[in-house]
Design a protein around this motif. Sequence first.
Motif, PDB file in Angstrom:
ATOM      1  N   ASP A 167       0.834  -1.205   0.000  1.00  0.00           N
ATOM      2  CA  ASP A 167       0.000   0.000   0.000  1.00  0.00           C
ATOM      3  C   ASP A 167       0.870   1.258   0.000  1.00  0.00           C
ATOM      4  O   ASP A 167       0.616   2.204  -0.752  1.00  0.00           O
ATOM      5  N   ARG A 168       1.940   1.241   0.796  1.00  0.00           N
ATOM      6  CA  ARG A 168       2.866   2.378   0.852  1.00  0.00           C
ATOM      7  C   ARG A 168       3.564   2.569  -0.491  1.00  0.00           C
ATOM      8  O   ARG A 168       3.669   3.692  -0.994  1.00  0.00           O
ATOM      9  N   LEU A 169       4.031   1.474  -1.099  1.00  0.00           N
ATOM     10  CA  LEU A 169       4.697   1.569  -2.391  1.00  0.00           C
ATOM     11  C   LEU A 169       3.755   2.088  -3.478  1.00  0.00           C
ATOM     12  O   LEU A 169       4.154   2.905  -4.317  1.00  0.00           O
ATOM     13  N   LEU A 170       2.517   1.625  -3.453  1.00  0.00           N
ATOM     14  CA  LEU A 170       1.544   2.070  -4.439  1.00  0.00           C
ATOM     15  C   LEU A 170       1.247   3.559  -4.276  1.00  0.00           C
ATOM     16  O   LEU A 170       1.204   4.302  -5.259  1.00  0.00           O
ATOM     17  N   SER A 171       1.083   4.011  -3.045  1.00  0.00           N
ATOM     18  CA  SER A 171       0.828   5.431  -2.796  1.00  0.00           C
ATOM     19  C   SER A 171       2.017   6.289  -3.223  1.00  0.00           C
ATOM     20  O   SER A 171       1.849   7.346  -3.840  1.00  0.00           O
ATOM     21  N   GLN A 172       3.205   5.811  -2.912  1.00  0.00           N
ATOM     22  CA  GLN A 172       4.418   6.542  -3.283  1.00  0.00           C
ATOM     23  C   GLN A 172       4.548   6.630  -4.804  1.00  0.00           C
ATOM     24  O   GLN A 172       4.826   7.704  -5.349  1.00  0.00           O
ATOM     25  N   ALA A 173       4.328   5.534  -5.496  1.00  0.00           N
ATOM     26  CA  ALA A 173       4.414   5.532  -6.956  1.00  0.00           C
ATOM     27  C   ALA A 173       3.343   6.436  -7.560  1.00  0.00           C
ATOM     28  O   ALA A 173       3.586   7.124  -8.562  1.00  0.00           O
ATOM     29  N   SER A 174       2.183   6.473  -6.949  1.00  0.00           N
ATOM     30  CA  SER A 174       1.101   7.333  -7.415  1.00  0.00           C
ATOM     31  C   SER A 174       1.495   8.805  -7.321  1.00  0.00           C
ATOM     32  O   SER A 174       1.305   9.570  -8.269  1.00  0.00           O
ATOM     33  N   ARG A 175       2.047   9.180  -6.187  1.00  0.00           N
ATOM     34  CA  ARG A 175       2.488  10.570  -6.015  1.00  0.00           C
ATOM     35  C   ARG A 175       3.587  10.930  -7.008  1.00  0.00           C
ATOM     36  O   ARG A 175       3.572  11.994  -7.616  1.00  0.00           O
ATOM     37  N   ARG A 183      -3.837   5.574  -8.051  1.00  0.00           N
ATOM     38  CA  ARG A 183      -3.503   4.242  -7.542  1.00  0.00           C
ATOM     39  C   ARG A 183      -4.172   3.167  -8.407  1.00  0.00           C
ATOM     40  O   ARG A 183      -3.570   2.152  -8.717  1.00  0.00           O
ATOM     41  N   SER A 184      -5.408   3.421  -8.809  1.00  0.00           N
ATOM     42  CA  SER A 184      -6.130   2.458  -9.643  1.00  0.00           C
ATOM     43  C   SER A 184      -5.438   2.255 -10.982  1.00  0.00           C
ATOM     44  O   SER A 184      -5.312   1.121 -11.457  1.00  0.00           O
ATOM     45  N   THR A 185      -4.998   3.350 -11.591  1.00  0.00           N
ATOM     46  CA  THR A 185      -4.307   3.252 -12.879  1.00  0.00           C
ATOM     47  C   THR A 185      -3.021   2.457 -12.732  1.00  0.00           C
ATOM     48  O   THR A 185      -2.730   1.571 -13.544  1.00  0.00           O
ATOM     49  N   LEU A 186      -2.249   2.754 -11.703  1.00  0.00           N
ATOM     50  CA  LEU A 186      -0.989   2.032 -11.497  1.00  0.00           C
ATOM     51  C   LEU A 186      -1.237   0.555 -11.220  1.00  0.00           C
ATOM     52  O   LEU A 186      -0.526  -0.297 -11.751  1.00  0.00           O
ATOM     53  N   ALA A 187      -2.236   0.245 -10.412  1.00  0.00           N
ATOM     54  CA  ALA A 187      -2.546  -1.153 -10.117  1.00  0.00           C
ATOM     55  C   ALA A 187      -2.989  -1.877 -11.381  1.00  0.00           C
ATOM     56  O   ALA A 187      -2.571  -3.016 -11.642  1.00  0.00           O
ATOM     57  N   ARG A 188      -3.805  -1.220 -12.192  1.00  0.00           N
ATOM     58  CA  ARG A 188      -4.275  -1.813 -13.444  1.00  0.00           C
ATOM     59  C   ARG A 188      -3.097  -2.047 -14.397  1.00  0.00           C
ATOM     60  O   ARG A 188      -2.988  -3.110 -15.019  1.00  0.00           O
ATOM     61  N   GLU A 189      -2.199  -1.073 -14.505  1.00  0.00           N
ATOM     62  CA  GLU A 189      -1.029  -1.223 -15.372  1.00  0.00           C
ATOM     63  C   GLU A 189      -0.125  -2.360 -14.889  1.00  0.00           C
ATOM     64  O   GLU A 189       0.370  -3.153 -15.697  1.00  0.00           O
ATOM     65  N   ALA A 190       0.081  -2.441 -13.581  1.00  0.00           N
ATOM     66  CA  ALA A 190       0.941  -3.493 -13.017  1.00  0.00           C
ATOM     67  C   ALA A 190       0.312  -4.865 -13.237  1.00  0.00           C
ATOM     68  O   ALA A 190       1.006  -5.827 -13.600  1.00  0.00           O
TER      69      ALA A 190
END
Length: 70
Positions: free
Chosen positions: A12-20, A26-33
């Motif tokens: 969750d922390r990594l996803l939030s950091q990557a989003s920022r 976060r949804s876009t990054l999760a979908r791409e991953a």
Amino acid sequence: KTFNTSLDKDLDRLLSQASRQSGKSRSTLAREALTRHLRLVQFEALRKKTMPFAEARGYLSDEDLFRDLS
């Protein structure tokens, strides 16, 4: 469609950091991953299926194939 999942604290922390950092949601990054990972799984399955044919023709490594294609 909507897909819900649980994330551990570190993910969750990594996803939030990557989003920022990326400016993407976060949804876009999760979908791409997830897309990248599922495509890799597909690729690995195809590779496993075709390896016996490649090996029968003398291609024992990626380097063998790249050498002949280059």
